[in-house]
Design an enzyme around this catalytic site. Structure first.
Site, mmCIF file in Angstrom:
data_model
loop_
_atom_site.group_PDB
_atom_site.id
_atom_site.type_symbol
_atom_site.label_atom_id
_atom_site.label_comp_id
_atom_site.label_asym_id
_atom_site.label_seq_id
_atom_site.Cartn_x
_atom_site.Cartn_y
_atom_site.Cartn_z
ATOM 1 N N GLU A 1 0.818 -1.212 0.000
ATOM 2 C CA GLU A 1 0.000 0.000 0.000
ATOM 3 C C GLU A 1 0.857 1.271 0.000
ATOM 4 O O GLU A 1 0.572 2.237 0.717
ATOM 5 C CB GLU A 1 -0.953 -0.023 1.200
ATOM 6 C CG GLU A 1 -1.967 -1.147 1.076
ATOM 7 C CD GLU A 1 -2.765 -1.404 2.340
ATOM 8 O OE1 GLU A 1 -2.406 -0.872 3.410
ATOM 9 O OE2 GLU A 1 -3.735 -2.149 2.265
ATOM 10 N N GLU B 1 -6.869 -7.658 -1.602
ATOM 11 C CA GLU B 1 -7.493 -7.728 -0.282
ATOM 12 C C GLU B 1 -8.997 -7.522 -0.450
ATOM 13 O O GLU B 1 -9.444 -6.469 -0.909
ATOM 14 C CB GLU B 1 -6.937 -6.650 0.674
ATOM 15 C CG GLU B 1 -5.518 -6.894 1.124
ATOM 16 C CD GLU B 1 -5.057 -5.896 2.183
ATOM 17 O OE1 GLU B 1 -5.885 -5.076 2.622
ATOM 18 O OE2 GLU B 1 -3.864 -5.948 2.553
#
Length: 624
Positions: free
Chosen positions: A201, A273
């Site tokens: 991320e 995710e």
């Protein structure tokens, strides 16, 4: 995992297929490739024509994430089997760097739940592939996002920055240590690891694509040549332009696969995710839940690869729980000790209602019958036991350090967690005490008497502001001021990554800055606890340790109910279960059977407010 507004995903963009493939062909061929198991022989995993290929055939990754460090090692196999019985074919794991290298150059890759290589080998023994997410940064609501807090001992450290020499020296040491363990576990070497994630991320933090390229090159220098992936929100990747060419693009809570494919080109796009649950912070009204069935159904129908974050969360044992905050360090939100996460396999390893729903959906999608659901580990209750006062923190202060002004615990003492005490004489007239940069919770004393508390959290049930009113000393020119500061986990997401603990600003009395302090380090670690001197006489001042002997005829997992206590820490037979807090919503701490024994068990509680003991009991569930 990303700290962002929860997405209840229900609509998916149709899969953009490479030339020459149709949905039916992909689904049928992927089902055949799904039957390939990690059998100890070399296998070829590739990223090609917008697909994952295993031994040349399209392969649908159906992954569930769990983290070895959050699970007692003796339960690893049961948790992996639970994921397999739900129909998954892959286990995704984070490696928490700070759990593997607590001090610079001192690595522990084998004790307790740190032996990730053993966990990966168990995955292989159980016929499960592995998606490895080794960091160096992972987020995961873990302390400092997995980075070692010792980095904060450098006053000007810039983490996740390729141009910071101190940070990159540590990263190079970490990868050089981990890569030789990872290399023989890759699919190409006969192991189960299909793919390795590069950082995590990053677009939510920075925009230097060169940093990601450098991290990838470090793995390659040590013989880990991929395939590689990144995982992030599509909007962030698009804005910061941090797609790593040649890597699979995992979307976190995002469903615009067509938009992502325009960025990734010929590389696969998948759900890196997907969230069946969510984070819970201290002070939340209730435990967070999710709704993932609609999303899962569409992923399965379209043959889309996915990673369920998380299939089993486990526990933030010890000081593992992290925190979130805004970029200016405000709106501090510490994560609770439980990482149950509303996941389909609960903290104790039992299937939830979602588990059975997901299992039925996946069973209808795959060709082979699913294994039987494994047995859940036994769980026990125990009758209430009331500890007795054992030791006073105030009788166990180490020698002080004299400082002119406050600064972070990491800079003062090289201390990553625990407490610190600030002490000095002040004029006896009292007045308004203001603490700027207090991290994260403080109790204030004047002449040994408790005055008030301060909390960094901005919550309706907590005091607003950062000041307390000190009373005037009775017939004395001076009073002794003491500020006991407790810390939560370091912020692990976003730009607020220099979240040093203790007091990082000024302390003022009636608007006049106070300088010249005696400061005591209270790390609450095993070596410090081992030297505790028991009470002499009666203690009436908050800051007490309480101890009880818990006699058990049988052992099993249990949840230790701390709802009658206020705020502090609980150790069982020397194991720190984690933090408890009356604020909730968590009131019960998970204790695995392996940390208990037949006969007498030692319970040790440190409470910041109570001066009288309260009952502790064992129950069978996290809530209810």
């Amino acid at each position: 995992m990303q700290r962002r507004d929860f997405l209840r995903l229900s609509v998916l963009t149709p899969l953009a297929l490479g030339a020459g493939w149709c949905v039916g062909e992909v689904r049928a061929t992927a089902a055949a490739a799904t039957g390939i198991k990690p059998d100890g022989r070399p296998h070829r995993f590739e990223l090609s024509r917008q697909h994952f290929l295993l031994d040349g055939k399209p392969f649908q990754i159906m992954s569930g994430e769990m983290h070895p460090i959050r699970i007692p090692a003796e339960y690893w196999r049961q948790r992996i089997r639970m994921a397999k019985a739900m129909g998954l074919n892959t286990i995704a794991i984070y490696l928490m760097w700070n759990a593997l290298e607590a001090e610079p150059g001192v690595f522990d890759l084998t004790s307790g739940s740190r032996d990730f290589a053993k966990f990966i080998r168990i995955c292989q023994e159980e016929g499960m592939w592995v998606y490895l997410r080794p960091g160096p940064y992972i987020c995961g609501e873990w302390d400092f996002g997995g980075l070692p807090p010792y980095l904060l001992r450098h006053p000007h450290i810039r983490v996740r920055d390729k141009d910071d020499p101190d940070y990159m020296a540590a990263v190079r040491r970490y990868i050089a240590t981990i890569a030789p363990v990872v290399k023989p576990l890759l699919a190409e070497s006969g192991g189960p690891i299909l793919m390795v994630q590069v950082e995590n991320e990053y677009a939510s933090f920075g925009h230097d694509l060169g940093y990601l390229e450098l991290i990838r090159s470090l793995w390659q220098q040590h013989g880990v040549h991929g395939p590689f992936s990144i995982s992030d929100g599509l909007g962030q990747v698009r804005k910061e332009q941090t797609y790593l060419p040649g890597a699979a693009l995992g979307l976190d809570g995002d469903t615009d696969f067509a938009g992502a494919q325009a960025i990734a080109g010929e590389m696969p796009v998948w759900m890196g995710e997907g969230y069946p649950g969510w984070i819970t912070h201290w002070g939340d009204k209730d435990f967070a839940k999710g709704d993932f069935a609609g999303t899962l159904g569409k992923l399965l129908a379209e043959g889309r690869s996915f990673n369920m974050y998380v299939v089993h969360g486990g526990s933030n044992f010890g000081f593992g729980a992290g925190a979130n905050a805004h970029g200016d360090y405000s709106h501090f939100e510490p994560v609770i000790t439980s990482y149950d996460y509303g996941s389909p396999i609960d903290e104790h390893g039992a299937p939830t209602a979602d588990y059975h729903i997901f299992r039925k959906m996946i069973a209808a999608h795959v060709a082979q019958p699913l294994p039987a659901v494994p047995a859940t580990p036994p769980i026990i209750r125990f009758a209430p036991v009331t500890p007795a006062p054992h030791a006073s923190l105030w009788d166990n202060l180490p020698p002080s350090k004299q400082v002119a002004a406050p600064q972070g615990n990491e800079l003062l003492f090289g201390q990553d967690h625990g407490m610190v005490l600030y002490r000095r004489k002040i004029p006896g007239k009292g007045g308004a005490l203001r603490i700027d940069g207090m991290r994260d919770y403080a109790t204030v004393f004047s002449d040994g008497r408790y005055v008030d508390y301060l909390s960094r959290m901005q919550h309706p049930s907590l005091r607003a502001g950062d000041s307390v009113e000190l009373p005037a000393a009775k017939a004395r020119a001076q009073a002794e001021l003491e500020i006991l500061v407790d810390s939560f986990g370091h912020v692990g997401y976003g730009p607020a990554m220099a979240d040093r603990k203790g007091i990082v600003g000024s302390i003022r009395l009636n608007d006049e800055e106070l300088q010249g302090w005696d400061v005591h380090s209270l790390p609450l670690d095993a070596s410090w606890l081992a030297g505790l001197r028991p009470l002499r006489g009666t203690a009436t001042r908050p800051g007490l340790f309480f101890r009880a002997k818990l006699a058990l005829d049988e052992v099993g997992d249990t949840y230790v109910d701390m709802s009658a206590w206020h705020k502090g820490y609980l150790w069982v037979n020397g194991h720190l279960l984690g933090r408890y807090w009356q604020l909730g919503p968590q009131q019960r701490l998970y204790c695995p059977a392996s940390w208990l024994r037949r006969g007498d068990n030692d319970l040790l509680v440190l409470d910041m407010h109570r001066t009288e003991a309260a009952p502790i009991r064992g129950v069978e569930a996290l809530q209810g």
